[in-house]
Design an enzyme around this catalytic site. Sequence first.
Site, mmCIF file in Angstrom:
data_model
loop_
_atom_site.group_PDB
_atom_site.id
_atom_site.type_symbol
_atom_site.label_atom_id
_atom_site.label_comp_id
_atom_site.label_asym_id
_atom_site.label_seq_id
_atom_site.Cartn_x
_atom_site.Cartn_y
_atom_site.Cartn_z
ATOM 1 C CG ASP A 16 27.014 -2.923 129.347
ATOM 2 O OD1 ASP A 16 26.530 -3.917 129.928
ATOM 3 O OD2 ASP A 16 27.152 -2.867 128.116
ATOM 4 C CG ASP B 216 26.120 4.461 124.985
ATOM 5 O OD1 ASP B 216 25.249 3.844 125.622
ATOM 6 O OD2 ASP B 216 26.339 4.286 123.763
ATOM 7 C CG HIS C 152 24.925 -2.219 120.416
ATOM 8 N ND1 HIS C 152 25.189 -2.975 121.517
ATOM 9 C CD2 HIS C 152 24.356 -1.076 120.874
ATOM 10 C CE1 HIS C 152 24.806 -2.324 122.609
ATOM 11 N NE2 HIS C 152 24.290 -1.168 122.245
ATOM 12 N N GLY C 153 24.505 -2.063 116.016
ATOM 13 C CA GLY C 153 25.051 -2.134 114.667
ATOM 14 C C GLY C 153 23.992 -2.187 113.573
ATOM 15 C CD GLU D 73 22.989 -3.946 127.998
ATOM 16 O OE1 GLU D 73 23.194 -2.757 127.656
ATOM 17 O OE2 GLU D 73 23.367 -4.927 127.329
ATOM 18 C CG HIS E 86 21.370 0.143 125.008
ATOM 19 N ND1 HIS E 86 22.646 0.660 125.022
ATOM 20 C CD2 HIS E 86 20.796 0.524 126.170
ATOM 21 C CE1 HIS E 86 22.836 1.316 126.161
ATOM 22 N NE2 HIS E 86 21.726 1.245 126.875
ATOM 23 C CG ASP F 244 26.567 5.434 117.510
ATOM 24 O OD1 ASP F 244 26.718 6.303 116.629
ATOM 25 O OD2 ASP F 244 27.531 4.963 118.141
ATOM 26 C CB THR F 245 23.820 1.994 113.677
ATOM 27 O OG1 THR F 245 24.588 1.197 114.579
ATOM 28 C CG2 THR F 245 23.984 1.443 112.272
HETATM 29 P P1 13P Z 1 22.505 1.248 117.370
HETATM 30 O O1 13P Z 1 23.745 0.529 116.979
HETATM 31 O O2 13P Z 1 21.278 0.472 116.980
HETATM 32 O O3 13P Z 1 22.450 2.643 116.851
HETATM 33 O O4 13P Z 1 22.481 1.338 118.974
HETATM 34 C C1 13P Z 1 23.194 2.343 119.630
HETATM 35 C C2 13P Z 1 23.259 2.102 121.112
HETATM 36 O O5 13P Z 1 22.596 1.277 121.675
HETATM 37 C C3 13P Z 1 24.201 2.948 121.860
HETATM 38 O O6 13P Z 1 24.265 2.587 123.202
HETATM 39 O O1 G3H Z 2 26.482 0.975 121.738
HETATM 40 C C1 G3H Z 2 27.504 1.427 121.292
HETATM 41 C C2 G3H Z 2 27.502 2.745 120.594
HETATM 42 O O2 G3H Z 2 27.082 2.593 119.274
HETATM 43 C C3 G3H Z 2 28.840 3.396 120.727
HETATM 44 O O3 G3H Z 2 29.740 2.792 119.871
HETATM 45 O O4 G3H Z 2 31.702 2.292 121.319
HETATM 46 O O5 G3H Z 2 31.933 2.505 118.824
HETATM 47 O O6 G3H Z 2 31.504 4.530 120.235
HETATM 48 P P1 G3H Z 2 31.339 3.045 120.087
HETATM 49 ZN ZN ZN Z 3 24.041 0.480 123.482
#
Ligand code: 13P
Ligand code: G3H
Ligand code: ZN
Length: 315
Positions: free
Chosen positions: A110, A88, A186-187, A140, A218, A263-264
Amino acid sequence: MTVCASRQLVPTSELLIAALKGKYAVGAYNVNNMELLQAIVEAGNELKAPLILQVSAGARKYANEAYLIKLVEAALNSSTIPIALHLDHGEDFEICKACIDGGFSSVMIDGSKHSFEDNIALTKQVVDYAHPRGISVEAELGKLAGVEDNISVSEKDAIYTNPAEAKEFIERTGVDSLAVAIGTSHGAYKFKGEAKLDFVRLAEIQQAVGLDYPLVLHGSSSVPAYLVKICNDFGAEIPGAKGVPEEMFSQATKLGVAKINVDTDLRLAFTGAIRKHFAENPSHFDPRQYLTPARAAVKELVKGKIKVFGTDGKA
Ligand code: 13P
Ligand code: G3H
Ligand code: ZN
């Protein structure tokens, strides 16, 4: 370092092509430790859903990639569903090469922070290394930034993915899938006001790149209110968190989105369960006592995602 389980990882491109045809999306879930991995894989096995496990540079650093690889091997050997392993947000050629050489199913390069031309050059360098080795590549285009409600059209154009550029980018790089910017970020704080994604633009991108090209979304956590409440009720300070409403994903999958990154929400589920456990059991200090409900919370969350993305029964 190679993934050498007796059951093999599946190519990510295979999962994405099947998802495109079936008009569903495969969830790509970030893995940082054993409990997260077990939760995701148990959910996939119970619902017979293909899975993409993804590892970021931060995860490789936190857990040590060698440990993560062994955990993924164990997951493969204890499950029957197709599983892909994806890098990722690889930020340079070297990390992509390391993961390709290490046996990953696919990598993301990316280059979105670079200029269009530099993003093309970097992506092409990774594609040229990956393809002869049978590995697919995600890139991306556009920026996954939070966008204010009152942003002008020209400001939005500078941030969101341009459909004509997406077409040119794919033609010039040969990249296998493309992450697009249509309003996600993200987040846990994705929208200040109402949640909005630019589906008109997504339809234009789909038209430009073709119906058989897999797009990636994403920043797709939904930041469910019940998870934020559990966290906040037990001492967290996460006010005003907001994610992508679940009902938006069926529209996205109809418009070419075949991979959805989460992820979040995993973090919120895991942390909320631990906070609750400690608040209710102040005498506990055995990690197994609080990691067990944390793992169970993530598993339930992922089962919900699998159903929302339409991946259940597709293994
Ligand atoms: P979220 O922060 O919305 O979970 O997105 C995760 C992501 O895009 C990881 O590449
Ligand atoms: O897009 C990012 C993912 O949420 C991964 O997050 O780089 O903190 O592991 P990280
Ligand atoms: Zn991402």
